[in-house]
Scaffold this motif. Structure first.
Motif, PDB file in Angstrom:
ATOM      1  N   TYR A 147       0.842  -1.197   0.000  1.00  7.66           N
ATOM      2  CA  TYR A 147       0.000   0.000   0.000  1.00  7.66           C
ATOM      3  C   TYR A 147       0.884   1.257   0.000  1.00  7.66           C
ATOM      4  N   SER A 151      -3.189   5.043  -0.933  1.00  8.13           N
ATOM      5  CA  SER A 151      -4.112   3.903  -0.899  1.00  8.13           C
ATOM      6  C   SER A 151      -5.250   4.178   0.071  1.00  8.13           C
ATOM      7  N   LYS A 155      -7.314  -0.953   2.482  1.00  2.51           N
ATOM      8  CA  LYS A 155      -6.690  -1.569   1.320  1.00  2.51           C
ATOM      9  C   LYS A 155      -5.930  -2.833   1.733  1.00  2.51           C
TER      10      LYS A 155
END
Length: 348
Positions: A147, A151, A155
């Motif tokens: 990530y 992000s 996520k």
């Protein structure tokens, strides 16, 4: 590069009619994952550069680390592939030492907003005459799918198997908060819009910051489909045009100032026309900041275009003016005298 930095030549005026896309395309094999959005951005930039009338040897591309860092190899200009996050600092030195050069920074959401966040905001606040293109794919692509600072919360990636708990950066809001004088957003697969934003960025004197939504089809495919796909994009792209009312979805939706003072999306037919917000890129800073927060991310209707565009003294120009003033008052400096002045010691 040293010869160019010292003997950069004339200013970027009076275009060179013979320049073509081929003049800015290097002989290096382009190596990104098949289908990567970087290909579209590269092609658009290579095709756009001849418009500026600035010869390749008076142009410099600076990049950091990440998939976007390869960009410098594919431009047949001068280029610096710098270390992680430091591209804005390197570009600041180049643009300040030779104001006649056209200096472009290529960075990504990880390179520019993680380790490079400090350098990015200081380039923006200083208003150095550079153009910064930030490729935002909301993931770490080069290191295989962790990530990134952009992000979304929750996520799931290799580094966040239970979902990210980080709140993401809003790149446009970051640039506006650093008082960037030109702040814009565009998207990789809309060449016309991308080129138009690049054109406006190039014309701006000072730091131009352009966030480009860029699809990573391997590690984050489809993150921007609501905006990238034509069938969806026509309903969800909020195109910002300076001096025009902010309407979208074929005119059926608009942006207004709500009762609480915050910007809201409403059906056009349900509001008085005089309540529809007219975009002013050079107006009060609260408007573009509000537009930056109109959506929580590209999974809903999102603004594209130039958020902010206004004039402020350019860092390099102010610095050179100081040097000229000092030389007029004090005469040409003596570097050896400066280095050996004050308290010195002899060792051994």
């Amino acid at each position: 590069m040293s010869d160019v930095l010292e003997n950069g030549g004339g200013a970027a005026t009076g275009g060179v009619a013979t320049l073509t896309k081929k003049d800015f395309t290097s002989d290096q094999e382009v190596r990104w994952c098949p289908g990567c959005g970087d290909y579209a951005i590269l092609s658009a930039v290579q095709g756009f550069m001849p418009e500026l009338g600035i010869e390749p040897h008076k142009t410099v591309f600076v990049s950091g680390i990440g998939c976007s860092g390869r960009f410098t190899y594919y431009m047949d200009t001068y280029g610096v592939h710098g270390i992680h996050g430091r591209a804005p600092a390197i570009a600041t030195g180049i643009a300040t030492s030779n104001p006649d050069l056209s200096v472009w920074v290529i960075t990504g959401d990880g390179d520019g907003l993680s380790i490079g966040g400090n350098h990015l905001i200081h380039a923006l606040r200083r208003n150095v005459n550079i153009k910064i293109l930030l490729f935002n794919n909301q993931i770490y692509g080069l290191t295989k799918g962790q990530y990134s600072p952009t992000s979304e919360e929750g996520k799931v990636t290799k580094s966040t198997p239970f979902g990210s708990v980080d709140h993401p950066f809003n790149p446009i809001a970051v640039a506006l908060g650093a008082e960037g004088t030109f702040v814009a957003r565009t998207i990789d697969n809309d060449r016309k819009h991308l080129t138009d934003v690049l054109r406006q960025a190039a014309a701006h004197r000072g730091t131009a910051f352009v966030e480009i939504y860029q699809n990573c089809n391997v590690f984050n495919d489809g993150a921007f489909d609501l905006l990238r796909e034509k069938a969806e994009g026509v309903h969800h792209q909020i195109r910002l045009v300076d001096g025009e009312p902010i309407v979208f979805d074929e005119g059926t939706k608009c942006v207004i100032v709500g009762d609480n003072g915050r910007l809201q999306v409403r059906p056009t037919a349900e509001v008085d026309q005089d309540r529809i917000v007219v975009h002013q890129a050079g107006g009060r800073p609260s408007l573009p900041f509000g537009l930056a927060h109109l959506s929580l991310g590209p999974h809903e209707a999102t603004c594209l275009g130039v958020f902010r565009d206004f004039d402020r003294p350019v860092y390099g120009e102010a610095l050179h003016a100081q040097l000229r003033s000092a030389e007029e008052r004090l005469g040409k400096g003596d570097l050896a005298k400066l280095l050996h002045g004050g308290d010195t010691w002899t060792v051994g």
